[in-house]
Scaffold this motif. Sequence first.
Motif, short mmCIF file in Angstrom:
data_model
loop_
_atom_site.label_atom_id
_atom_site.label_comp_id
_atom_site.label_asym_id
_atom_site.label_seq_id
_atom_site.Cartn_x
_atom_site.Cartn_y
_atom_site.Cartn_z
N ASN A 87 0.82 -1.22 0.00
CA ASN A 87 0.00 0.00 0.00
C ASN A 87 0.86 1.27 0.00
N THR A 88 2.15 1.13 0.27
CA THR A 88 3.06 2.27 0.14
C THR A 88 3.27 2.68 -1.32
N SER A 89 2.80 1.87 -2.26
CA SER A 89 2.93 2.24 -3.68
C SER A 89 1.77 3.10 -4.18
N VAL A 90 0.74 3.30 -3.35
CA VAL A 90 -0.47 4.01 -3.80
C VAL A 90 -0.24 5.53 -3.82
N ILE A 91 -0.62 6.16 -4.92
CA ILE A 91 -0.71 7.63 -5.01
C ILE A 91 -2.04 7.98 -5.68
N GLY A 92 -2.41 9.24 -5.66
CA GLY A 92 -3.65 9.68 -6.28
C GLY A 92 -3.40 10.31 -7.64
N SER A 93 -4.49 10.73 -8.27
CA SER A 93 -4.38 11.44 -9.54
C SER A 93 -3.73 12.78 -9.30
N GLY A 94 -2.82 13.16 -10.19
CA GLY A 94 -2.11 14.42 -10.03
C GLY A 94 -0.80 14.31 -9.28
N ALA A 139 -6.80 2.56 -12.38
CA ALA A 139 -5.50 2.21 -11.78
C ALA A 139 -4.44 2.13 -12.85
N ASN A 140 -3.20 2.40 -12.43
CA ASN A 140 -2.05 2.21 -13.29
C ASN A 140 -1.10 1.26 -12.56
N ASP A 141 -0.97 0.04 -13.06
CA ASP A 141 -0.11 -0.97 -12.43
C ASP A 141 1.32 -0.78 -12.95
N PHE A 163 4.16 3.44 -7.51
CA PHE A 163 3.85 2.57 -8.65
C PHE A 163 2.42 2.07 -8.68
N CYS A 164 1.53 2.66 -7.84
CA CYS A 164 0.12 2.28 -7.91
C CYS A 164 -0.79 3.51 -7.89
N PRO A 165 -0.76 4.33 -8.95
CA PRO A 165 -1.74 5.42 -9.04
C PRO A 165 -3.17 4.87 -9.06
N LEU A 166 -4.03 5.47 -8.23
CA LEU A 166 -5.46 5.11 -8.16
C LEU A 166 -6.27 6.42 -8.21
N GLY A 167 -7.38 6.41 -8.96
CA GLY A 167 -8.23 7.59 -8.90
C GLY A 167 -8.93 7.88 -10.22
N GLY A 244 -17.47 6.12 -17.61
CA GLY A 244 -18.34 6.12 -16.43
C GLY A 244 -17.60 6.41 -15.13
N ILE A 245 -16.28 6.46 -15.17
CA ILE A 245 -15.51 6.76 -13.95
C ILE A 245 -14.85 8.13 -14.10
N GLY A 246 -13.86 8.24 -14.95
CA GLY A 246 -13.13 9.49 -15.10
C GLY A 246 -11.73 9.19 -15.56
N THR A 247 -10.81 10.10 -15.32
CA THR A 247 -9.45 9.96 -15.83
C THR A 247 -8.44 10.15 -14.70
N LEU A 248 -7.50 9.21 -14.64
CA LEU A 248 -6.40 9.20 -13.68
C LEU A 248 -5.16 9.69 -14.42
N THR A 249 -4.60 10.82 -13.99
CA THR A 249 -3.44 11.39 -14.70
C THR A 249 -2.26 11.57 -13.76
N ASN A 250 -1.10 11.13 -14.20
CA ASN A 250 0.12 11.27 -13.41
C ASN A 250 1.28 11.61 -14.33
N ARG A 251 2.14 12.49 -13.85
CA ARG A 251 3.35 12.70 -14.65
C ARG A 251 4.48 11.92 -14.00
N VAL A 252 5.55 11.75 -14.77
CA VAL A 252 6.68 10.94 -14.34
C VAL A 252 7.85 11.86 -14.01
N VAL A 253 8.39 11.69 -12.79
CA VAL A 253 9.55 12.47 -12.39
C VAL A 253 10.69 11.51 -12.02
N SER A 254 11.88 12.02 -11.92
CA SER A 254 13.01 11.19 -11.50
C SER A 254 12.94 10.96 -10.00
N ARG A 255 13.17 9.72 -9.55
CA ARG A 255 13.21 9.45 -8.11
C ARG A 255 14.54 9.91 -7.52
N ASP A 256 15.56 9.87 -8.32
CA ASP A 256 16.91 10.04 -7.77
C ASP A 256 17.38 11.50 -7.80
#
Lengths: 256, 256
Positions: A87-94, A139-141, A163-167, A244-256
């Motif tokens: 569950n530490t991999s979960v983030i929201g849209s945006g 979700a984005n797996d 690594f688990c965007p939900l929303g 019927g749900i909506g759109t989950l959007t995430n941008r990608v940034v460098s972790r390091d």
Amino acid sequence: MRIARFSTGDGVAFGVVEEGEQVIAKIDGHPFGGIQLTGERYPLAEVRVVAPMLPSKVIAIGRNYADHAKEMGNEAPAEPIVFLKPNTSVIGSGEAIAYPEKLSERVDFEGELAVVIGRLCREVPVERAFDVIFGYTCANDVTARDLQSKDGQWTRAKGFDTFCPLGPWIETSLDPSDLALTTTVNGELRQSARTSLLLHDIPTLIAHVSAFMTLLPGDVILTGTPAGVGPLSVGDEVSIGIEGIGTLTNRVVSRD
Amino acid sequence: MRIARFSTGDGVAFGVVEEGEQVIAKIDGHPFGGIQLTGERYPLAEVRVVAPMLPSKVIAIGRNYADHAKEMGNEAPAEPIVFLKPNTSVIGSGEAIAYPEKLSERVDFEGELAVVIGRLCREVPVERAFDVIFGYTCANDVTARDLQSKDGQWTRAKGFDTFCPLGPWIETSLDPSDLALTTTVNGELRQSARTSLLLHDIPTLIAHVSAFMTLLPGDVILTGTPAGVGPLSVGDEVSIGIEGIGTLTNRVVSRD
């Protein structure tokens, strides 16, 4: 009904998204087993929407669309392939997906329909499965494809923080059996499928998973990704849209 | 110090096990970041000791003793093999392992040393690993061996309710580098090893796991099992004993 979680500076709360997605009405406590509104309402644009659930566990299913199994060079499995994401991999849209450049050279998006469980349950028969569902979200797996093949077990490849965007929220009134699902990267269409193509449908997945482990309210089941998966790069914006749900959007940034 | 969780009828609390394991002193809240005693003390024989932690996640390591990798016909892995067990699989000492006879014909014990994390951490360097450890307990990584080979991913085989006995308590003052570990079934010795034989030692495991996912207080890492794993039957009593900690004992009952 659309249920979101949001932050006001005053802490995080559940809320009902109303009036053409313009307003969010705060829920007292959690939304399971009946919703009580507090009476507080906020313009949606003025709150920060976060992941719609903090699940005790995220259960995911591998190779559940025939065309995706085929593109990865695999047979379609006779039984669902179950794995867990922390569950530490979960983030929201945006929120941002953090690309772990020190550890992986290939991080893929996987757009999926997610099922949110509404009540404690075990050994749920197929014909009772819809009774235990609270709603649905996108979700984005996200998967470090190089680590997935190297490790054999998929936990590291699919378990990085973010690594688990939900929303963006949970839709509670929806027939999930034939929804259009699309994934775009920087606006370009990369996945396009319908949930009617799931090899193991949602009742089958709930029966299979709850046959061995107890499910708790808020637990999330990712139902698998269709063909078209591909790599992300730092700076990309990835969106999963489900009818019927909506759109989950995430941008990608460098972790390091 | 020995930290247990126990039930008095008044709810579940943490406590310090004192005086030759005769007395438990109740802790106010949780034991992370400093222990406050409430002053309440109970004879240990008069309370029910439960699993010493309800972890947000249980991380487990495969093939981390050379003799066990060999007995399963596998190579010793260059990097730790990480998988997750759901927290719904956790039980305490004295609780029953439920044998899922409808789904598996071969359920094995796997005695292991478990590490309990004491603080939120990520990307922990090997040389700082002991700073994030709260303590150590005994674990049984119960595994439906037939489902493990059938599924490929180990989540179902190792994720059944009751398949993660932990306990009896957490020892916080211990050098874990060379402890004797034994497993007995109905009093008969089945596994006997020393933790000095771990292929990837505890600091290496913490660095490897925290490199990709954030660890939270109470999270548990099972460090792998030595040779000698074997099947359990309904009615068996299985005990994992680790020098300096104590003995985790569970009997096996039918789930069905």
